[in-house]
Write an enzyme that holds these catalytic residues in place. Structure first.
Site, PDB file in Angstrom:
ATOM      1  N   ASP A   1       0.820  -1.120  -0.136  1.00  0.00           N
ATOM      2  CA  ASP A   1       0.016   0.010   0.041  1.00  0.00           C
ATOM      3  C   ASP A   1       0.815   1.342   0.029  1.00  0.00           C
ATOM      4  OD1 ASP A   1      -2.650   1.177   0.035  1.00  0.00           O
ATOM      5  OD2 ASP A   1      -2.166   1.768   2.124  1.00  0.00           O
TER       6      ASP A   1
ATOM      7  N   TYR B   1       1.160   5.498  -0.259  1.00  0.00           N
ATOM      8  CA  TYR B   1       0.739   6.837   0.179  1.00  0.00           C
ATOM      9  C   TYR B   1       0.990   8.135  -0.517  1.00  0.00           C
ATOM     10  CZ  TYR B   1       0.466  10.225   4.550  1.00  0.00           C
ATOM     11  OH  TYR B   1       0.040  10.941   5.525  1.00  0.00           O
TER      12      TYR B   1
ATOM     13  N   HIS C   1      -4.020  14.093   0.392  1.00  0.00           N
ATOM     14  CA  HIS C   1      -4.441  13.400   1.498  1.00  0.00           C
ATOM     15  C   HIS C   1      -3.162  13.380   2.609  1.00  0.00           C
ATOM     16  CE1 HIS C   1      -5.373   9.845   4.076  1.00  0.00           C
ATOM     17  NE2 HIS C   1      -4.045   9.280   3.735  1.00  0.00           N
TER      18      HIS C   1
ATOM     19  N   ARG D   1       0.494  17.280  12.681  1.00  0.00           N
ATOM     20  CA  ARG D   1       1.869  17.842  12.832  1.00  0.00           C
ATOM     21  C   ARG D   1       2.093  19.294  12.612  1.00  0.00           C
ATOM     22  NH1 ARG D   1       3.210  13.042  10.091  1.00  0.00           N
ATOM     23  NH2 ARG D   1       3.140  14.450   8.267  1.00  0.00           N
TER      24      ARG D   1
ATOM     25  N   GLU E   1     -10.637   3.803   3.152  1.00  0.00           N
ATOM     26  CA  GLU E   1      -9.634   4.692   2.383  1.00  0.00           C
ATOM     27  C   GLU E   1     -10.067   4.359   0.779  1.00  0.00           C
ATOM     28  OE1 GLU E   1      -5.855   5.163   5.221  1.00  0.00           O
ATOM     29  OE2 GLU E   1      -5.555   3.737   3.621  1.00  0.00           O
TER      30      GLU E   1
ATOM     31  N   GLU F   1      -8.876   3.960  -2.655  1.00  0.00           N
ATOM     32  CA  GLU F   1      -7.991   3.711  -3.449  1.00  0.00           C
ATOM     33  C   GLU F   1      -7.995   3.129  -4.909  1.00  0.00           C
ATOM     34  OE1 GLU F   1      -4.431   2.155  -1.521  1.00  0.00           O
ATOM     35  OE2 GLU F   1      -5.314   3.093   0.546  1.00  0.00           O
TER      36      GLU F   1
ATOM     37  N   ASP G   1      -9.015   0.299   1.404  1.00  0.00           N
ATOM     38  CA  ASP G   1      -7.793  -0.240   2.485  1.00  0.00           C
ATOM     39  C   ASP G   1      -8.553   0.089   3.820  1.00  0.00           C
ATOM     40  OD1 ASP G   1      -5.631  -1.508   3.233  1.00  0.00           O
ATOM     41  OD2 ASP G   1      -4.607   0.323   3.364  1.00  0.00           O
TER      42      ASP G   1
ATOM     43  N   ARG H   1      -8.067   3.595  12.982  1.00  0.00           N
ATOM     44  CA  ARG H   1      -7.266   4.637  12.949  1.00  0.00           C
ATOM     45  C   ARG H   1      -6.714   4.667  14.697  1.00  0.00           C
ATOM     46  NH1 ARG H   1      -5.931   6.414   8.258  1.00  0.00           N
ATOM     47  NH2 ARG H   1      -7.688   7.002   6.861  1.00  0.00           N
TER      48      ARG H   1
ATOM     49  N   GLN I   1      -3.964   2.351  15.046  1.00  0.00           N
ATOM     50  CA  GLN I   1      -2.800   2.799  14.187  1.00  0.00           C
ATOM     51  C   GLN I   1      -1.983   3.638  14.943  1.00  0.00           C
ATOM     52  OE1 GLN I   1      -3.498   3.853  10.222  1.00  0.00           O
ATOM     53  NE2 GLN I   1      -1.577   4.935  10.024  1.00  0.00           N
TER      54      GLN I   1
ATOM     55  N   TYR J   1       1.905   2.802  15.411  1.00  0.00           N
ATOM     56  CA  TYR J   1       2.823   2.758  13.875  1.00  0.00           C
ATOM     57  C   TYR J   1       4.045   3.580  14.359  1.00  0.00           C
ATOM     58  CZ  TYR J   1       2.657   8.156  14.270  1.00  0.00           C
ATOM     59  OH  TYR J   1       2.970   9.612  14.518  1.00  0.00           O
TER      60      TYR J   1
ATOM     61  N   LYS K   1      -3.887  -2.151   9.719  1.00  0.00           N
ATOM     62  CA  LYS K   1      -4.470  -2.381   8.382  1.00  0.00           C
ATOM     63  C   LYS K   1      -4.445  -3.745   7.782  1.00  0.00           C
ATOM     64  CE  LYS K   1      -4.442   2.055   6.935  1.00  0.00           C
ATOM     65  NZ  LYS K   1      -3.386   2.921   6.060  1.00  0.00           N
TER      66      LYS K   1
ATOM     67  N   THR L   1      -8.743  -5.996   3.210  1.00  0.00           N
ATOM     68  CA  THR L   1      -8.798  -4.784   2.268  1.00  0.00           C
ATOM     69  C   THR L   1      -9.632  -5.283   1.169  1.00  0.00           C
ATOM     70  OG1 THR L   1      -6.487  -4.110   2.477  1.00  0.00           O
ATOM     71  CG2 THR L   1      -7.095  -3.803   0.483  1.00  0.00           C
TER      72      THR L   1
ATOM     73  N   THR M   1      -4.742   6.503  -0.107  1.00  0.00           N
ATOM     74  CA  THR M   1      -6.001   7.307  -0.429  1.00  0.00           C
ATOM     75  C   THR M   1      -5.938   8.278  -1.337  1.00  0.00           C
ATOM     76  OG1 THR M   1      -6.267   7.058   2.163  1.00  0.00           O
ATOM     77  CG2 THR M   1      -7.537   8.609   1.108  1.00  0.00           C
TER      78      THR M   1
ATOM     79  N   GLU N   1     -10.366  12.369   7.250  1.00  0.00           N
ATOM     80  CA  GLU N   1     -10.239  13.804   6.492  1.00  0.00           C
ATOM     81  C   GLU N   1     -11.579  14.350   6.414  1.00  0.00           C
ATOM     82  OE1 GLU N   1      -7.556  13.636   2.907  1.00  0.00           O
ATOM     83  OE2 GLU N   1      -8.022  11.630   3.075  1.00  0.00           O
TER      84      GLU N   1
END
Length: 423
Positions: free
Chosen positions: A133, A135, A140, A149, A206, A208, A240, A244, A247, A251, A260, A264, A357, A371
């Protein structure tokens, strides 16, 4: 003979202009019917499935090995390579043309080879060798980065230099319609002193696209842009599913794992790369310019519309919550495959690459609930006053995708999944 992508082509089988499956598409899948035969390979045309095993038994196709289309996956056919893919698609197109009597005027063969779509069960189209997968949507990645962040540090320093990805689990890739059990895992909200174990509380989707790799590459060798493109058999819709909260705790430092690994979902029809050729376009400008091995000489993005509908358990119909386009992807599928092999990683027939995504620049183009609800702070309103920040048990999600031609569309059908409670 006209090219199979010719917009003027018509099938002797009536096809609604709004159908995903005109003669210009001819996607491959695996189906079974009420005839008691094992799952086998077919092609979608309008409201029918064309049984390729029946056609091959009747010596109507360029593939001479009967085991290819009686197989329960597309892998044996994909292993034949791009020349066989192209020749087979061209022959199927010829057989279905409105001005060709070969199949049209053969009632016995038509009765055996054309099965109403409403009477078939669709299965996993490929045996997934490995799943990776990515990113690769800048919108996104920026949205997620701003949430966690801040605006000034939204993208990590490496993001603009290479497609970021992780290796997922092939064992839990499932076909559309498979129910998805809510995952369990370690949870540690910011206010908790220690983790606990239990059902995910922030379950997400997600949006995709999935790349289906149809040819292998040897260990220790890199791929050129042209080699990577030639290895791509086709594309599927891909959801996918993402936990959250699991994760968030797991992560660091190695990225997604159990969050994840539980499911899927992919669509049952694989739309070939050749069918998407008329819809190629240039992707976003890449600045800084990528390193030489990632530079592209051709446009490798596609003008492919996508939408997502959410239906809560108490709703009769789904409500569209996202409408976006595959063209926004910063890193193309070809670049992803080139980068994947750049270390010397061998690729196999049946490998599946998730695009990551797909979000666009507008608020209604966000391809995940993370989002759309802005990490749960902005609930979305469904019918009857129902609100959602993340998915609840009984919720059903449907993704659709299509490329719009002149009077026809090349579509993917749909990928659907319904959430059931954790055990």
């Amino acid at each position: 003979m006209p090219h199979p992508n010719d917009p003027a082509l018509r099938s002797f089988i009536p096809v609604d202009p709004a159908s995903d499956f005109p003669i210009q598409n001819l996607p491959y899948g695996v189906f079974s019917a009420k005839d008691g035969l094992a799952p086998r390979v077919g092609v979608a045309i309008g409201d029918y499935v064309l049984d390729l095993w029946e056609l091959e038994q009747d010596c109507r196709l360029p593939v001479t090995d009967l085991r290819i289309f009686s197989a329960s996956t597309l892998n044996p056919f994909m292993a034949l390579g791009p020349k066989a893919w192209s020749a087979t698609r061209a022959r199927i197109s010829e057989l279905l043309r409105h001005d060709n009597p070969e199949l049209r005027e053969n009632p016995e063969l038509r009765a055996r080879a054309l099965v109403p779509m409403a009477q078939v069960t669709l299965h996993m189209p490929i045996a997934v060798s490995g799943y990776t997968d990515f990113y690769s949507s800048r919108e996104h990645a920026t949205n997620v980065g701003v949430m966690f962040r801040g605006k000034d540090n939204a993208l990590q320093p490496n993001w603009l230099h290479m497609p970021i990805g992780y290796n997922g689990r092939a064992s839990t890739v499932v076909v559309s319609g498979t129910k998805v059990r809510r995952p369990r895992g370690q949870l540690k909200p910011p206010t908790a002193e220690a983790p606990s174990f239990g059902p995910c509380r922030r379950l997400d989707f997600e949006l995709e696209m999935g790349v289906v790799v149809g040819q292998p590459s040897p260990m220790g060798e890199m791929l050129s842009e042209a080699q990577a493109e030639a290895m791509i058999f086709g594309f599927v819709l891909l959801n996918d599913w993402s936990a959250r909260d699991i994760q968030q705790w797991e992560y660091v430092p190695l990225g997604p794992f159990q969050a994840k690994a539980f499911a899927t979902s992919i669509s049952p029809w694989v739309v070939t790369r050749e069918a998407l050729e008329p819809f190629r376009l240039q992707g976003p400008v890449q600045e800084p310019v990528p390193l030489p091995y990632l530079r592209q000489a051709r446009p490798n993005n596609y003008d492919l519309e996508l939408d997502v509908a959410l239906r809560a358990a108490d709703m009769n119909d789904g409500l569209r919550i996202c409408r976006t386009n595959f063209k926004y992807m910063y890193w193309s599928s070809v670049q992803q495959l080139v980068h994947h092999a750049s270390s010397g990683c061998a690729m196999n027939v049946g490998d599946l690459l998730g695009s990551g995504t797909i979000s666009g620049p507008e608020k209604d183009q966000r391809g995940s609930l993370l989002e759309i609800s802005w990490n749960g702070t902005e609930p979305i309103e469904l019918a009857g006053g129902i609100k959602r920040t993340f998915l609840e048990d009984g919720d059903s999600l449907v993704m659709r995708g299509w490329c719009q031609g002149d009077g026809y569309r090349v579509g993917f059908g749909e990928v659907e999944g319904t959430i059931v409670a954790a055990e």
